[in-house]
Design an enzyme around this catalytic site. Sequence first.
Site, PDB file in Angstrom:
ATOM      1  N   ASP A 116       0.844  -1.199   0.000  1.00 38.79           N
ATOM      2  CA  ASP A 116       0.000   0.000   0.000  1.00 38.79           C
ATOM      3  C   ASP A 116       0.877   1.246   0.000  1.00 38.79           C
ATOM      4  O   ASP A 116       0.683   2.162  -0.799  1.00 38.79           O
ATOM      5  CB  ASP A 116      -0.914  -0.027   1.227  1.00 38.79           C
TER       6      ASP A 116
ATOM      7  N   ASP B 121      -2.321   5.726 -12.388  1.00 40.83           N
ATOM      8  CA  ASP B 121      -0.970   5.500 -11.888  1.00 40.83           C
ATOM      9  C   ASP B 121      -0.969   4.581 -10.669  1.00 40.83           C
ATOM     10  O   ASP B 121      -1.840   4.665  -9.808  1.00 40.83           O
ATOM     11  CB  ASP B 121      -0.364   6.864 -11.492  1.00 40.83           C
TER      12      ASP B 121
ATOM     13  N   GLU C 242      -1.600   1.290 -14.633  1.00 43.20           N
ATOM     14  CA  GLU C 242      -0.213   0.855 -14.480  1.00 43.20           C
ATOM     15  C   GLU C 242      -0.134  -0.043 -13.251  1.00 43.20           C
ATOM     16  O   GLU C 242      -0.095   0.442 -12.118  1.00 43.20           O
ATOM     17  CB  GLU C 242       0.718   2.059 -14.300  1.00 43.20           C
TER      18      GLU C 242
HETATM   19 CA    CA Z   1      -1.384   3.420  -1.259  1.00 38.40          CA
END
Ligand code: CA
Length: 490
Positions: free
Chosen positions: A194, A231, A261
């Site tokens: 993350d 992104d 991506e």
């Molecule tokens: Ca994140």
Amino acid sequence: MDNQTLMQYFEWNLPADGLLWRRAAAQARHLKRTGVDLIWLPPAYKGAAGGFDVGYGVYDLYDLGEFDQKGSVRTKYGTKDDYLACIKTLQDAGIGVMADIVLNQRMGADEVEQVEAARFDPNNRNQQISDDKMIGAWTKYNFPGRKGKYSDFVWDWTCFTGIDWDANTNQGGVYQFDGKDWSADVATEKGNFDYLMGADVDTDNPQVVDELIRWGNWYRKTTGVDGFRLDAIKHIGYDFYEKWLDALRKDDGRDIFAFGEYWSPDVNELTAYLANTNDRMSLLDVPLHMNFRNASTSKGKFDMHNLFQNTLVGADIMHAVTFVDNHDTQPGQALESWVEPWFKPLAYAAILLRRDGLPCVFYADYYGLRNDGQPPVPDLKWMMMARRYYAYGEQHDYFDHHNVVGWTREGDDAHENSGCAVLMSDGPGGEKVMYVGKRFAGQMFRDITRRALDAVVVGDDGNALFHVPGGGVSVWLAEAAYADVVIHCD
Ligand code: CA
Ligand code: CA
């Protein structure tokens, strides 16, 4: 249906002269003639480095080069007015514009906040390595230069999950804020990926999700862009872009095109992401790029049988955006994996002249990589035109050798003189009999790269003997098509 081509219209080291929007507009008609239908423009909003920011260090999503923030009004690429004019000019030329959407991280906060946070092991983000303590976090964004125009939303630490810097002690690390958890449905590299950089946006916070949807609708209406490049999606829980895309598509009333991506060489991760998001977007074909990279560095030892093995375009032809290189893979960048120049014409033939996938041409391959002294990829413009006008019809594959492989297209009735043959070798030169179709019996084919100088003549059975020089590619078109491409491009 004509073949579509996407172009990424920037590289990392463009001069910070504020002129990209104007340059792109000036090239619009030329690019359309070359076969470009879609252009991916870089992030258009103000980054932490102001007029020098490539765009991924996002500071203010609502500042498209309009407010005096971070040391300048304009972004690296120009002003908001330039951007809007550029989009209009491209669209008037028949080119759709893809906006680069960067929602994972923020940088360049206006103020420090005192926040309880714990450190996590940078290599295993599931492992807490310190107790909670008060850190100084650069997390307060009130955008004093914009003064609440378009949105009065103020970002504070509750909008983020973690950060990489304690301003009280000037100590780096991966800090997670008290009461927060990393998003669950992200890549499993480093335990949980993350956190990427800067202040990590908390996409599990409903107020953040609402604000980002509000912004998305504002952005689309303000700019009129046709689609999105998303992104860093492996660092964002997959449910976020489901909600975001659904909300924007509903508001717009169209099925807006989007591609993401997800940076992984493992095709199974990509197909799992597509399955988890119910095919709401396409993905960049990173595994194919890595095959190109590996072939280019193997000095002929790559087994060309396997050029499309374990790729997204091999697994899911409807959702693959194929590419050779980009702003992250170029020399000196975070994901450096540059395809060696000798192999680039082979790689471009492989994405441009086959039936499957939406190919993306990289700015630095088209215009050259100036800082590194690399010229444009030879024959790229010609191959783009060959794609646009002649690479149609049934495809026959000849991936039957460890060096010399190829394919043909038979052409179709909708595209005059269409049909082509491609032969490439990562080792010594060679030749191969390939079938281009009986409709070409007795006709001559010529190589648009002009390295194979002799024309070949197609036999009554629709076969011809094509040849290719060592470490190269030859692209054969019927005589009339060859003349057309050569005249257009010279
Ligand atoms: Ca994140
Ligand atoms: Ca080989």
